[in-house]
Each structure stands twice: as structure tokens, then as C-alpha cells.
Scaffold this active site. Structure first.
Site, PDB file in Angstrom:
ATOM      1  N   ARG A  53       0.854  -1.194   0.000  1.00 39.37           N
ATOM      2  CA  ARG A  53       0.000   0.000   0.000  1.00 39.37           C
ATOM      3  C   ARG A  53       0.888   1.242   0.000  1.00 39.37           C
ATOM      4  O   ARG A  53       0.605   2.242  -0.652  1.00 39.37           O
ATOM      5  CB  ARG A  53      -0.960  -0.001   1.203  1.00 39.37           C
ATOM      6  CG  ARG A  53      -1.728   1.312   1.316  1.00 39.37           C
ATOM      7  CD  ARG A  53      -2.925   1.305   2.248  1.00 39.37           C
ATOM      8  NE  ARG A  53      -2.858   0.400   3.357  1.00 39.37           N
ATOM      9  CZ  ARG A  53      -2.091   0.562   4.450  1.00 39.37           C
ATOM     10  NH1 ARG A  53      -1.311   1.615   4.573  1.00 39.37           N
ATOM     11  NH2 ARG A  53      -2.120  -0.334   5.409  1.00 39.37           N
ATOM     12  N   TYR A 105     -16.788  16.897 -14.778  1.00 34.87           N
ATOM     13  CA  TYR A 105     -17.315  15.533 -14.856  1.00 34.87           C
ATOM     14  C   TYR A 105     -18.320  15.318 -13.716  1.00 34.87           C
ATOM     15  O   TYR A 105     -18.073  15.745 -12.575  1.00 34.87           O
ATOM     16  CB  TYR A 105     -16.144  14.539 -14.783  1.00 34.87           C
ATOM     17  CG  TYR A 105     -16.584  13.126 -14.555  1.00 34.87           C
ATOM     18  CD1 TYR A 105     -17.457  12.496 -15.445  1.00 34.87           C
ATOM     19  CD2 TYR A 105     -16.164  12.412 -13.443  1.00 34.87           C
ATOM     20  CE1 TYR A 105     -17.879  11.199 -15.225  1.00 34.87           C
ATOM     21  CE2 TYR A 105     -16.578  11.106 -13.219  1.00 34.87           C
ATOM     22  CZ  TYR A 105     -17.445  10.508 -14.112  1.00 34.87           C
ATOM     23  OH  TYR A 105     -17.872   9.229 -13.898  1.00 34.87           O
ATOM     24  N   ASP A 177      -7.561  19.301 -13.814  1.00 39.45           N
ATOM     25  CA  ASP A 177      -7.890  17.971 -14.322  1.00 39.45           C
ATOM     26  C   ASP A 177      -7.535  17.966 -15.806  1.00 39.45           C
ATOM     27  O   ASP A 177      -8.184  18.625 -16.620  1.00 39.45           O
ATOM     28  CB  ASP A 177      -9.378  17.681 -14.096  1.00 39.45           C
ATOM     29  CG  ASP A 177      -9.759  16.257 -14.479  1.00 39.45           C
ATOM     30  OD1 ASP A 177      -9.114  15.708 -15.395  1.00 39.45           O
ATOM     31  OD2 ASP A 177     -10.699  15.705 -13.881  1.00 39.45           O
ATOM     32  N   LYS A 202      -8.595   7.050 -19.070  1.00 42.42           N
ATOM     33  CA  LYS A 202      -8.925   7.572 -20.387  1.00 42.42           C
ATOM     34  C   LYS A 202      -7.691   7.512 -21.307  1.00 42.42           C
ATOM     35  O   LYS A 202      -7.157   6.449 -21.520  1.00 42.42           O
ATOM     36  CB  LYS A 202      -9.488   8.988 -20.228  1.00 42.42           C
ATOM     37  CG  LYS A 202     -10.542   9.096 -19.102  1.00 42.42           C
ATOM     38  CD  LYS A 202     -11.792   8.332 -19.417  1.00 42.42           C
ATOM     39  CE  LYS A 202     -12.692   8.007 -18.246  1.00 42.42           C
ATOM     40  NZ  LYS A 202     -12.749   8.823 -17.080  1.00 42.42           N
TER      41      LYS A 202
HETATM   42  O1  P1T Z   1     -13.666   7.241 -13.688  1.00 35.95           O
HETATM   43  P1  P1T Z   1     -12.449   7.687 -12.924  1.00 35.95           P
HETATM   44  O2  P1T Z   1     -11.186   7.063 -13.376  1.00 35.95           O
HETATM   45  O3  P1T Z   1     -12.646   7.622 -11.437  1.00 35.95           O
HETATM   46  O4  P1T Z   1     -12.235   9.242 -13.296  1.00 35.95           O
HETATM   47  C1  P1T Z   1     -13.176  10.223 -13.033  1.00 35.95           C
HETATM   48  C2  P1T Z   1     -13.038  11.362 -14.005  1.00 35.95           C
HETATM   49  C3  P1T Z   1     -12.320  12.490 -13.635  1.00 35.95           C
HETATM   50  N1  P1T Z   1     -12.154  13.537 -14.460  1.00 35.95           N
HETATM   51  C4  P1T Z   1     -12.672  13.536 -15.707  1.00 35.95           C
HETATM   52  C5  P1T Z   1     -12.479  14.719 -16.592  1.00 35.95           C
HETATM   53  C6  P1T Z   1     -13.395  12.425 -16.156  1.00 35.95           C
HETATM   54  O5  P1T Z   1     -13.888  12.448 -17.406  1.00 35.95           O
HETATM   55  C7  P1T Z   1     -13.594  11.313 -15.286  1.00 35.95           C
HETATM   56  C8  P1T Z   1     -14.383  10.122 -15.700  1.00 35.95           C
HETATM   57  N2  P1T Z   1     -15.223  10.348 -16.788  1.00 35.95           N
HETATM   58  C9  P1T Z   1     -16.062   9.439 -17.375  1.00 35.95           C
HETATM   59  C10 P1T Z   1     -16.193   8.177 -16.946  1.00 35.95           C
HETATM   60  C11 P1T Z   1     -16.805   9.931 -18.548  1.00 35.95           C
HETATM   61  O6  P1T Z   1     -17.343   9.127 -19.328  1.00 35.95           O
HETATM   62  O7  P1T Z   1     -16.868  11.154 -18.712  1.00 35.95           O
END
Ligand code: P1T
Length: 387
Positions: A53, A105, A177, A202
Site C-alpha cells: 500500500r 465531470y 484535471d 482515459k
Molecule cells: O472514472 P475515474 O477514473 O474515477 O475518473 C473520473 C473522471 C475524472 N475527471 C474527468 C475529466 C473524467 O472524465 C472522469 C471520468 N469520466 C467518465 C467516466 C466519462 O465518461 O466522462
């Protein structure tokens, strides 16, 4: 490569940073250290690794690569993008105030509004496309500025350099972000931001097979505080996921170039289509912040948002008719994805806010993959023909 030399080009760093051949066997690929714990010679005498961890060698290599690509000193990896957000919010205490862009988001809004607001943090959602709005929103208890640029899903941009400067003058930590641009097309740290956060789920990983997050930071103090929370909260990625994202990173530069090519071409195609009301894409001269896009991004990427003529019925018919574009949440993978923000990714945004932001029933978000452009265009053509 023996040690990471950050003067090397992006593609070279993507392939080598943090990843010298494994010293014992010479293995060229970083091993997946699938272990939770490490032998100690005597209590407290160990190799630097005690428990996974806290640290794991596969994660160390991956974090070094992330830091090199973002042009930062340190990176911390997490089990999801939202776990990375969660870690940053733990820098604050009840009574502290956060200024956040008004389009983020849905899950980012949800963790702020439903998790941290009830714990005593205060949030204001502000249109940060006008930097003067930040000046007005900062209060004596403001501790964090949260920027998402381009925003999800309306693809608004904020001027990172201007906003980070305003925040710094008032001792407010600035976080960007950078998920939509990836480390390849935008470098928020170079524009003065304190923290960069990614949903590596992504573009960074790029193959839609891992959920993960990351924070990249230059300040020693912020890094130490965040590293403490990374370990204390414990939302760390598994060694296998670290390996997979690190493998994905090796082709980030190649993938982003093709996402960008397809994005530009499909945005231009949509803008001319008679069944399309409006297209939002930072690379189009019709985007109100096209000049800012050219200033702070080195490409425009593969994300396009458009409004189909009509309403929910037309959106549904179009989305159900596509063969190559997969109707799914998420973005940034090699395969093209498409979705309906109002019902899918942004359902956690209150209906009234969605309306104000233009997240309407005829809004569709496209993540252009790296397939052959002609096939993508043909698929869009046949789906439009059914509407
Ligand atoms: O899904 P996760 O890895 O926890 O990330 C969240 C997140 C944070 N910031 C942005 C700009 C994002 O687009 C996302 C996740 N977004 C999607 C799942 C989506 O389809 O827009």
C-alpha cells in the site's frame, strides 16, 4: 536507459522513464511485482519497500514515468481518477472553501457535493472562462481552485496561466484535471498550476481496460502531504494495473496524434452535416476559445460534443443505429465511443444545472478513437440516415 533524463523527447520518456532493464535478470519490461509485503533483514532494516500500500516497485516505475511525461517532479498513482480527487480534497479541513469550474465531470461534482460538502467543506461553482470571476469568488477561507479544461462535456476552456497566477497570489492551491488533453497535449504545471490530476482510465492508459488515477506535483511539501494521504487512505492501484497503464503510456504520443487527426476531421464533417445543429470542438474556428486552445494546448484531441437537430427521440435513434462507435460511458480509448451526457455521464448533475450548461437531450459526446477515418465517417453517415 539507466536513469531518467527529463531532457529527452516525449516519446522516448514514454517508453523509458522509470523503466531501466530489471537489474537481476535484464528483463526489458518492468516486472509486475505481485506482492503485498517484503522480507526485512532485521526489524526496520529493508530495501526501501515494506508493504505494497505504501510502495511497490511496479508502481514506483509507473509513477516516475507519469511525472516525466507531465514535466513534474513527483507523481502519485491511485485506483481511480476519483480516488486521486479524494486525496487532493483531504488537504483541506472543514470550513475551507473551494472554487470549482461550473462544468466538470459528473462524478467530480458528486464527490464534492455529496461527500465533502456534508463534511463541512464549502464549494462555489463559477464560470472560470472569465478569469475576473475567480477574483470575485475567492474568499479568506478559499484553499483550492479546481479547473477542468477542456471541460466535460461542454468543452469549455479556462486560461490555466491566468487563473493559477490569481490563485497563487492569494495562497490558493490550483489543481487542473488534464484528463481530456493527456500529458501529451497540455502541460498545466508549466503554466503555473500546483497540481495536475488525471483519470488515467482515459487517454493515458488508452485501451479501456483499467480504471486509474494520478496526481503530478512539483512542490516537495505538497508531495509529502499527498503521499501521506495516498498511504493513509489506501486507494492505490494494483501492480498489474500499474503495469498495464505503463504499457499504454508507451504509445501515448502516437495515439494522441491519431485521436487529434480523427477529431479534427470528424468535427469538420459534423459541422457541415445538415442534421447537426451545432458542434463544439476546440480545434474549430467556431469554438469561442479557439485562440486560447492554440495558446495552451499543442493539439485539440479526440473529444467532440455536438447537438443533433431534434430531441431525445432523434438522439436515441442515432445512438442506437451506430455500428462502429460503441454507446458507452468513458472516453480516450483506441476504440471510438459515443454517449448521451444528460442520461449517462452527467446524470448526477442537478437537472437545472444541466439545463443552464446546455447538457440537453439532443447533446451527444463523441470520443474519436484511432480507427480508419473513412470507416468512422461511413458509420456516422448511416446512423444519421436513419434519423
Ligand atoms: O472514472 P475515474 O477514473 O474515477 O475518473 C473520473 C473522471 C475524472 N475527471 C474527468 C475529466 C473524467 O472524465 C472522469 C471520468 N469520466 C467518465 C467516466 C466519462 O465518461 O466522462
Amino acid at each position: 536507459m539507466k536513469e531518467t533524463n527529463t531532457k529527452l523527447g516525449f516519446g522516448t520518456l514514454a517508453i523509458h522513464a522509470g523503466q531501466p532493464p530489471e537489474p537481476r535478470t535484464g528483463a526489458v519490461m518492468t516486472p509486475i511485482f505481485q506482492t503485498s509485503t517484503y522480507a526485512q533483514r532485521s526489524p526496520g532494516e529493508h530495501t526501501g519497500y515494506e508493504y505494497s500500500r505504501t510502495d511497490n516497485p511496479t508502481r514506483t516505475a509507473y509513477q516516475e514515468c507519469l511525472a516525466a511525461l507531465e514535466g513534474g517532479k513527483y507523481a502519485l498513482a491511485f485506483a481511480s481518477g476519483l480516488a486521486a480527487n479524494d486525496c487532493i480534497l483531504h488537504l483541506l479541513k472543514p470550513g475551507d472553501h473551494v472554487v470549482c469550474g461550473d462544468d466538470v465531470y459528473g462524478g467530480t461534482f458528486r464527490i464534492f457535493d455529496k461527500v465533502f460538502k456534508p463534511m463541512g467543506l464549502e464549494f462555489d461553482y463559477v464560470d472560470l472562462t472569465k478569469p475576473e470571476n475567480l477574483d470575485k469568488a475567492i474568499r479568506p477561507n478559499t484553499k483550492l481552485l479546481w479547473m477542468e479544461t477542456p471541460t466535460n462535456p461542454t468543452l469549455k476552456l479556462v486560461d490555466i496561466e491566468k487563473l493559477a497566477k490569481i490563485a497563487r497570489a492569494k495562497n490558493v492551491i490550483s489543481a487542473v484535471d488534464n484528463t481530456f488533453m493527456s500529458s501529451f497535449f497540455q502541460k498545466p504545471l508549466a503554466f503555473g498550476a500546483d497540481l495536475v490530476v488525471h483519470s488515467v482510465t482515459k487517454y493515458m492508459n488508452g485501451h479501456s481496460d483499467v480504471v486509474g488515477g494520478a496526481i503530478i506535483v512539483n512542490s516537495d511539501d505538497l508531495y509529502q502531504r499527498l503521499k501521506f494521504y495516498q498511504n493513509a487512505i489506501g486507494a492505490v492501484p494494483a501492480p498489474m494495473d500499474c503495469f498495464l497503464v505503463m504499457r499504454g503510456l508507451k504509445t501515448l504520443h502516437l495515439r494522441m496524434e491519431r485521436h487529434d487527426q480523427n477529431g479534427r476531421a470528424i468535427a469538420a464533417y459534423l459541422e457541415k452535416h445538415p442534421k447537426v445543429e451545432k458542434v463544439i470542438y476546440p480545434g474549430l474556428t467556431s469554438h469561442p476559445q479557439h485562440e486560447l486552445a492554440k495558446k495552451q494546448m499543442t493539439g485539440f484531441g479526440g473529444m467532440i460534443t455536438f447537438y443533433i437537430k431534434g430531441g431525445l427521440k432523434e438522439s436515441r435513434t442515432f445512438l442506437e443505429s451506430l455500428q462502429l462507435f460503441t454507446l458507452a460511458e468513458s472516453l480516450g480509448g483506441v476504440e471510438s465511443l459515443i454517449e448521451h451526457p444528460a442520461i449517462m455521464t452527467h446524470a448526477s448533475i442537478p437537472a437545472e444545472t444541466r439545463k443552464e450548461l446546455g447538457i440537453a437531450d439532443n447533446m451527444i459526446r463523441v470520443s474519436c478513437g484511432v480507427e480508419d477515418l473513412v470507416d468512422l465517417r461511413n458509420d456516422l453517415d448511416q446512423a444519421f440516415a436513419r434519423v
